[in-house]
Scaffold this active site. Structure first.
Site, short mmCIF file in Angstrom:
data_model
loop_
_atom_site.label_atom_id
_atom_site.label_comp_id
_atom_site.label_asym_id
_atom_site.label_seq_id
_atom_site.Cartn_x
_atom_site.Cartn_y
_atom_site.Cartn_z
N SER A 149 -12.40 -4.22 4.47
CA SER A 149 -12.55 -4.01 3.19
C SER A 149 -14.05 -5.00 3.36
O SER A 149 -14.05 -6.01 4.03
CB SER A 149 -11.80 -4.89 2.32
OG SER A 149 -11.87 -4.99 1.01
N TYR A 162 -5.66 -10.83 -1.64
CA TYR A 162 -6.17 -9.59 -0.94
C TYR A 162 -7.34 -10.26 0.43
O TYR A 162 -7.61 -8.98 1.13
CB TYR A 162 -6.93 -8.66 -2.02
CG TYR A 162 -8.02 -7.62 -1.37
CD1 TYR A 162 -6.43 -6.26 -0.65
CD2 TYR A 162 -8.98 -7.57 -1.25
CE1 TYR A 162 -6.90 -5.18 -0.27
CE2 TYR A 162 -9.30 -5.74 -1.22
CZ TYR A 162 -8.07 -4.95 -0.24
OH TYR A 162 -8.75 -3.75 0.35
N1 LIG Z 1 -10.26 1.91 -2.55
C1 LIG Z 1 -11.13 0.80 -2.54
O1 LIG Z 1 -12.13 0.91 -3.06
C2 LIG Z 1 -10.87 0.67 -0.60
C3 LIG Z 1 -12.24 -0.27 -0.61
C4 LIG Z 1 -12.13 -1.37 0.86
C5 LIG Z 1 -10.84 -1.29 1.34
N2 LIG Z 1 -9.86 -0.28 1.47
C6 LIG Z 1 -9.02 -0.06 2.03
O2 LIG Z 1 -8.48 1.09 2.70
C7 LIG Z 1 -7.20 1.04 2.71
C8 LIG Z 1 -6.27 2.69 1.65
O3 LIG Z 1 -6.75 2.40 0.43
P1 LIG Z 1 -7.30 3.35 -1.00
O4 LIG Z 1 -7.90 3.24 -1.51
O5 LIG Z 1 -6.62 4.72 -0.05
O6 LIG Z 1 -5.66 2.99 -1.47
P2 LIG Z 1 -4.36 3.99 -1.92
O7 LIG Z 1 -4.99 5.53 -2.27
O8 LIG Z 1 -3.89 3.24 -2.61
O9 LIG Z 1 -3.06 4.20 -0.43
C9 LIG Z 1 -3.13 3.24 0.36
C10 LIG Z 1 -2.10 4.00 1.36
O10 LIG Z 1 -1.09 3.76 1.19
C11 LIG Z 1 0.11 3.73 1.54
N3 LIG Z 1 0.87 2.22 1.48
C12 LIG Z 1 0.96 1.33 -0.02
N4 LIG Z 1 2.12 0.45 1.27
C13 LIG Z 1 2.55 1.42 2.00
C14 LIG Z 1 3.96 0.92 2.86
N5 LIG Z 1 4.86 -0.36 2.29
N6 LIG Z 1 4.54 1.96 3.79
C15 LIG Z 1 3.58 2.49 3.98
N7 LIG Z 1 2.16 3.08 3.89
C16 LIG Z 1 2.59 1.76 2.92
C17 LIG Z 1 0.28 4.89 0.62
O11 LIG Z 1 1.14 5.41 0.38
P3 LIG Z 1 2.41 5.54 0.29
O12 LIG Z 1 2.34 4.78 -1.23
O13 LIG Z 1 2.94 6.69 0.35
O14 LIG Z 1 4.17 4.12 1.27
C18 LIG Z 1 -0.93 5.20 -0.04
O15 LIG Z 1 -0.66 5.97 1.31
C19 LIG Z 1 -6.05 0.08 2.39
O16 LIG Z 1 -5.74 -0.69 3.65
C20 LIG Z 1 -7.27 -0.95 1.54
O17 LIG Z 1 -6.87 -2.10 1.30
C21 LIG Z 1 -9.97 0.71 0.03
#
Ligand SMILES: NC(=O)c1ccc[n+]([C@@H]2O[C@H](COP(=O)([O-])OP(=O)(O)OC[C@H]3O[C@@H](n4cnc5c(N)ncnc54)[C@H](OP(=O)(O)O)[C@@H]3O)[C@@H](O)[C@H]2O)c1
Length: 254
Positions: A149, A162
């Site tokens: 991130s 975080y």
């Molecule tokens: N959105 C942003 O603004 C942003 C910015 C920078 C970086 N990121 C990073 O991008 C990545 C993806 O995030 P996203 O934004 O796409 O968020 P999201 O829509 O909340 O997706 C998070 C994913 O992680 C999975 N997950 C969470 N806990 C888990 C566990 N214990 N075991 C297996 N899977 C798990 C969830 O699946 P289940 O709940 O089905 O398990 C879900 O598919 C993250 O690492 C986040 O830190 C996001």
């Protein structure tokens, strides 16, 4: 028609929503067979049906990667089904914000369990297969892409733990890159700015009102597909090229 990743196998953690789902679609478009890993199986089944209908190949793996045994089993099931593993996308993540004073340490544990321990367990289980793929796979190169991130580069008030996990992911990525790069396993990190996903939805209502909703209202954000494009760009590079870091921001924040 053969595409850049035809014959290769990818595993995407957190494929049930947001960046992970978009990345799974993109890698399948490029010809990879994709293992979809997360806890919410119904969503994975729907995504698999969509990708399969478009001509792709998928495997649904229900796993909570905070449990090391389940993370290892997810990798094992992938290799048993497809015979190999060429690409690991460590994407699963959790972001719980708020001040350190008075914070609930269980929130910290949950975040560290996914963002750090889950990533480590999955990487450790996948690494022997990736090293093998780099030796005798169709592209003779393998990839690990860690979704970190902008919070792995910049610290903000209220992002403390975080920030801690994502700065950690960045350091770990660089260390592992040095360990395996000469064996043609490329290890890289993507640092997105804000992306329109469900990431903020797990926070307490007051944190969403005070920190998360205003952010999305006041700031331009990326689409999950923007990050998926970054992953695809990294893993489709020729064997001689490694991209160790991609920082992806919306244009009004560059
Ligand atoms: N959105 C942003 O603004 C942003 C910015 C920078 C970086 N990121 C990073 O991008 C990545 C993806 O995030 P996203 O934004 O796409 O968020 P999201 O829509 O909340 O997706 C998070 C994913 O992680 C999975 N997950 C969470 N806990 C888990 C566990 N214990 N075991 C297996 N899977 C798990 C969830 O699946 P289940 O709940 O089905 O398990 C879900 O598919 C993250 O690492 C986040 O830190 C996001």
């Amino acid at each position: 028609m053969a595409s850049a990743l035809t014959g290769t196998v990818a595993l995407v953690t957190g494929a049930s929503s947001g960046i992970g789902a978009a990345t799974a679609r993109r890698l399948a478009d490029h010809g990879a067979a994709v293992a979809l890993v997360a806890r919410r199986t119904a969503r994975l089944v729907d995504l698999a049906a969509e990708i399969d209908k478009a001509g792709g190949t998928t495997l649904v793996v229900e796993a909570d990667i905070t449990d090391r045994t389940q993370a290892e089993a997810a990798v094992q099931q992938t290799v048993e089904r497809f015979g190999r593993l060429d690409t690991l996308v460590n994407n699963a993540g959790l972001m719980l914000l708020g001040p350190i004073a008075g914070a609930d340490p269980e929130d910290w544990d949950r975040m560290i369990a996914v963002n750090v321990n889950g990533l480590l367990s999955t990487t450790r289980a996948a690494l022997p297969h990736l090293l093998q793929a780099a030796q005798d796979g169709p592209r003779r190169v393998a990839d690990i892409v860690n979704i970190s991130s902008i919070a792995g580069r910049v610290a903000w008030n209220g992002y403390g733990v975080y920030n801690l996990t994502k700065f950690g992911v960045n350091g770990f990525t660089e260390s592992l890159r040095q360990e395996v790069t000469q064996r043609h396993v490329r290890v890289g990190v993507i640092e997105p700015g804000g992306v329109a996903t469900e990431l903020g939805s797990h926070n307490k209502p007051e944190i969403r009102t005070e920190m998360i909703d205003p952010f999305y209202e006041q700031t331009e954000v990326l689409a999950p597909e923007d990050i998926a494009d970054g992953v695809a760009y990294m893993v489709t590079r020729p064997r001689r090229t490694a991209i160790s870091e991609l920082w992806i921001m919306p244009t009004d924040q560059a």
